[in-house]
Scaffold this motif. Structure first.
Motif, PDB file in Angstrom:
ATOM      1  N   LEU A 195       0.890  -0.905   0.210  1.00 40.29           N
ATOM      2  CA  LEU A 195      -0.154  -0.042   0.180  1.00 40.29           C
ATOM      3  C   LEU A 195       0.999   1.300  -0.552  1.00 40.29           C
ATOM      4  N   ASP A 196       0.293   1.876  -0.643  1.00 40.75           N
ATOM      5  CA  ASP A 196       1.113   3.910  -0.181  1.00 40.75           C
ATOM      6  C   ASP A 196      -0.781   4.455   0.995  1.00 40.75           C
ATOM      7  N   VAL A 197       0.768   4.514   1.644  1.00 45.79           N
ATOM      8  CA  VAL A 197       0.124   5.098   2.279  1.00 45.79           C
ATOM      9  C   VAL A 197       0.728   6.645   3.068  1.00 45.79           C
ATOM     10  N   SER A 198       0.128   7.545   3.112  1.00 49.84           N
ATOM     11  CA  SER A 198      -0.023   8.646   3.251  1.00 49.84           C
ATOM     12  C   SER A 198      -0.317   9.997   4.347  1.00 49.84           C
ATOM     13  N   ALA A 199      -0.119  10.314   5.118  1.00 49.86           N
ATOM     14  CA  ALA A 199      -0.978  10.206   6.560  1.00 49.86           C
ATOM     15  C   ALA A 199      -1.934   9.835   7.589  1.00 49.86           C
ATOM     16  N   GLY A 200      -1.484   8.968   7.128  1.00 47.72           N
ATOM     17  CA  GLY A 200      -2.517   7.399   7.918  1.00 47.72           C
ATOM     18  C   GLY A 200      -3.789   6.956   6.708  1.00 47.72           C
ATOM     19  N   ARG A 201      -4.139   7.275   5.788  1.00 46.98           N
ATOM     20  CA  ARG A 201      -4.826   7.498   4.533  1.00 46.98           C
ATOM     21  C   ARG A 201      -3.470   6.038   3.391  1.00 46.98           C
ATOM     22  N   ILE A 202      -4.879   5.733   2.597  1.00 45.06           N
ATOM     23  CA  ILE A 202      -4.306   5.125   1.415  1.00 45.06           C
ATOM     24  C   ILE A 202      -4.561   6.220  -0.028  1.00 45.06           C
ATOM     25  N   THR A 203      -3.062   6.084  -0.257  1.00 44.46           N
ATOM     26  CA  THR A 203      -3.514   7.400  -1.587  1.00 44.46           C
ATOM     27  C   THR A 203      -2.895   6.174  -3.171  1.00 44.46           C
ATOM     28  N   GLY A 204      -2.732   5.119  -2.465  1.00 42.02           N
ATOM     29  CA  GLY A 204      -2.203   4.320  -3.472  1.00 42.02           C
ATOM     30  C   GLY A 204      -1.819   2.329  -3.569  1.00 42.02           C
ATOM     31  N   VAL A 205      -1.737   2.111  -4.514  1.00 40.94           N
ATOM     32  CA  VAL A 205      -1.546   0.390  -4.446  1.00 40.94           C
ATOM     33  C   VAL A 205      -0.265   0.786  -5.602  1.00 40.94           C
ATOM     34  N   TRP A 206       1.011   0.168  -4.928  1.00 43.78           N
ATOM     35  CA  TRP A 206       2.673  -0.832  -5.439  1.00 43.78           C
ATOM     36  C   TRP A 206       2.282  -2.123  -6.073  1.00 43.78           C
ATOM     37  N   THR A 207       2.090  -1.774  -7.371  1.00 46.34           N
ATOM     38  CA  THR A 207       2.030  -3.295  -7.984  1.00 46.34           C
ATOM     39  C   THR A 207       3.084  -3.720  -8.801  1.00 46.34           C
ATOM     40  N   GLU A 208       3.340  -4.675  -8.968  1.00 45.74           N
ATOM     41  CA  GLU A 208       4.311  -5.463 -10.299  1.00 45.74           C
ATOM     42  C   GLU A 208       4.747  -5.029 -11.274  1.00 45.74           C
ATOM     43  N   ALA A 209       3.413  -4.007 -11.646  1.00 42.40           N
ATOM     44  CA  ALA A 209       3.534  -3.707 -12.356  1.00 42.40           C
ATOM     45  C   ALA A 209       3.128  -1.926 -12.608  1.00 42.40           C
ATOM     46  N   GLY A 210       3.445  -1.414 -11.413  1.00 41.37           N
ATOM     47  CA  GLY A 210       3.469   0.215 -11.165  1.00 41.37           C
ATOM     48  C   GLY A 210       1.978   0.281 -10.199  1.00 41.37           C
TER      49      GLY A 210
END
Length: 451
Positions: A195-210
């Motif tokens: 997971l990409d987390v900023s200030a305690g909230r999800i901002t994105g998901v890192w996958t093997e395709a980006g």
């Protein structure tokens, strides 16, 4: 022409949903089993952009390795309202798919070898009455009439005629195709790394395709959920147990539905064979999580001390293997890519037991031709009911895992519930029993039924 799928599915099956993933999505779902697929489908029907990423193939793990039972019988009282809804949804979705998934209302029967076994059904009969189910108890003579040529004389049985069966390796891929037609972006062979987390909230998901930019993620990764969540500081007492299954070639019709006693379970299939399994036996590999959560599982172990056997270590790259990394970087190969499909070997002793016990019940069948044999890793929880909740520790994170062998049948019901949770709607059912915090808020765990 659609490729003919083997059963169960594996990473050798052709990729049906190659991607690539989008750069942004309203919701990202991690896991292409029945829970992830149906959640995605219900969200897409509400015009929400959904991306489902699956490290291997749709339904290639437990969602195609289960027995194919869709049952209300024997369910936990808190699960039952969702299961009842799921049964309605299975019929609806089968029509919407426009494909034959082997859905049939042929009933589920639990067989009692003794009066003591029969008495164990009393608790569920009370629950069934509360929900106006068609469940009923049968005496010895009524039980014998259900089966052609059965040699065992049972004390009786419990049967729910309205329960159903379907072919898992056909049903879940068909639902995925329906979801894709409804607007879901499905990407197979694409592991979610972090997971990409900023200030305690999800901002994105890192996958093997980006990276996929998103504010909402559902983790529905079955046996892999605990490993993924632990990397983000969320601990759940989920373990996985191995269960062996066999599929026979075509056999005479000795029973059209599904049935089980303490030794063997069997279910008529669409192709004229039977799916067979031991009647409740499973194998737990001892790994880091097994040690970490041992005390949490003590009540379940004491309630059914002979139901689980133990092995000292899981094979390499399994979720709870001693060698599996517990931390990794989003730009590096993750454990989820190292094992695209969790494909355990069936136990030879289990297969011999299945054949021996089924043959003892129906000796007129002669030799039992196994068309295929396999095993699956069932994601289990200490109280035998799942987690279906939002994760308070990370804003925008939802979890639906630990289905404890019940996921196929209840899948569409949980998918609809989670879709409403994600949207902030009333889920329509009391989910208190399935909250994530029950393992940390000091409350006593209440075991679900071992039926």
């Amino acid at each position: 022409m659609r490729p003919v799928l083997s059963f169960p599915l594996s990473e050798t099956d052709p990729i049906s949903h190659p991607g690539p993933p989008p750069k942004t999505s309203d919701v990202v779902i991690i896991g292409g089993g029945v829970i992830g697929v149906t959640t995605a489908l219900f969200l897409a029907k509400r015009n929400i952009s959904v991306t489902l990423v699956e490290k291997g193939r749709i339904a290639a793990e437990q969602s195609s390795r289960n027995w194919g039972w869709i049952r209300k019988q024997g369910r936990d009282a808190d699960e039952l309202p969702i299961v009842i809804e799921a049964c309605r949804l299975w019929q609806q979705l089968a029509d919407e798919c426009g494909e034959d998934i082997g859905l049939a209302q042929t009933g589920v029967t639990y067989l009692a070898r003794s009066e003591k076994d029969l008495a164990k059904f009393d608790g569920f009969m009370k629950i069934a009455a509360d929900h106006a189910l068609d469940t009923r108890l049968l005496d010895s003579n009524e039980t014998a009439k259900l089966f052609t040529g059965i040699t065992q004389r049972y004390a009786g049985a419990m049967i729910t005629p309205s329960d159903m069966r379907a072919e898992p390796w056909l049903a879940v891929p068909a639902l995925a195709r329906l979801a894709a037609r409804s607007g879901v972006t499905i990407v197979e062979n694409c592991a979610a790394r972090a997971l990409d987390v900023s200030a305690g909230r999800i901002t994105g998901v890192w996958t093997e395709a980006g990276r996929i930019a998103t504010s909402t993620v559902l983790v529905a990764g079955g046996a892999w959920s605990s490993l993924f969540l632990r990397k983000h500081g969320i601990s759940i007492p989920q373990l996985s147990v191995r269960a062996t299954v066999a599929a026979t070639g075509p056999l005479p019709d000795i029973h059209s539905g599904a049935a089980a006693d303490s030794n063997v379970a069997f279910r008529r299939r669409q192709d004229g064979g039977y799916t067979l399994a031991p009647g409740g036996s499973s194998l737990l590999y001892i790994g880091p999580d097994a040690f970490r959560h041992a005390t949490t599982y003590l009540p379940a172990l004491m309630a059914n001390p002979l139901g689980t056997r133990y092995a000292p270590a899981a094979p390499a790259s399994y979720p709870d293997s001693w060698s599996t990394p517990r931390d990794w970087q989003p730009d590096a190969v993750s454990p989820f890519e190292r094992m695209r499909v969790l494909n355990p070997a069936p136990e030879a002793s289990g297969l011999r037991s299945i054949e021996r016990n089924f043959k003892a019940l129906f000796p007129q069948l002669g030799a039992i031709p196994f068309k295929a044999t396999w095993a699956g890793m069932i994601d289990a929880m200490p109280d035998v009911v799942p987690i279906v909740d939002r994760a308070a520790a990370i804003g925008g994170l939802f979890v639906a895992t630990g289905m404890s062998g019940h996921g196929f049948g209840i899948g569409p019901g949980v998918g609809r519930v989670v879709a409403d949770l994600i949207q902030g709607n009333d889920p329509g059912h009391d989910l208190h029993r399935f909250r994530l915090s029950r393992f940390s808020d000091g409350s006593a765990l209440r075991l679900g039924p071992a039926l």
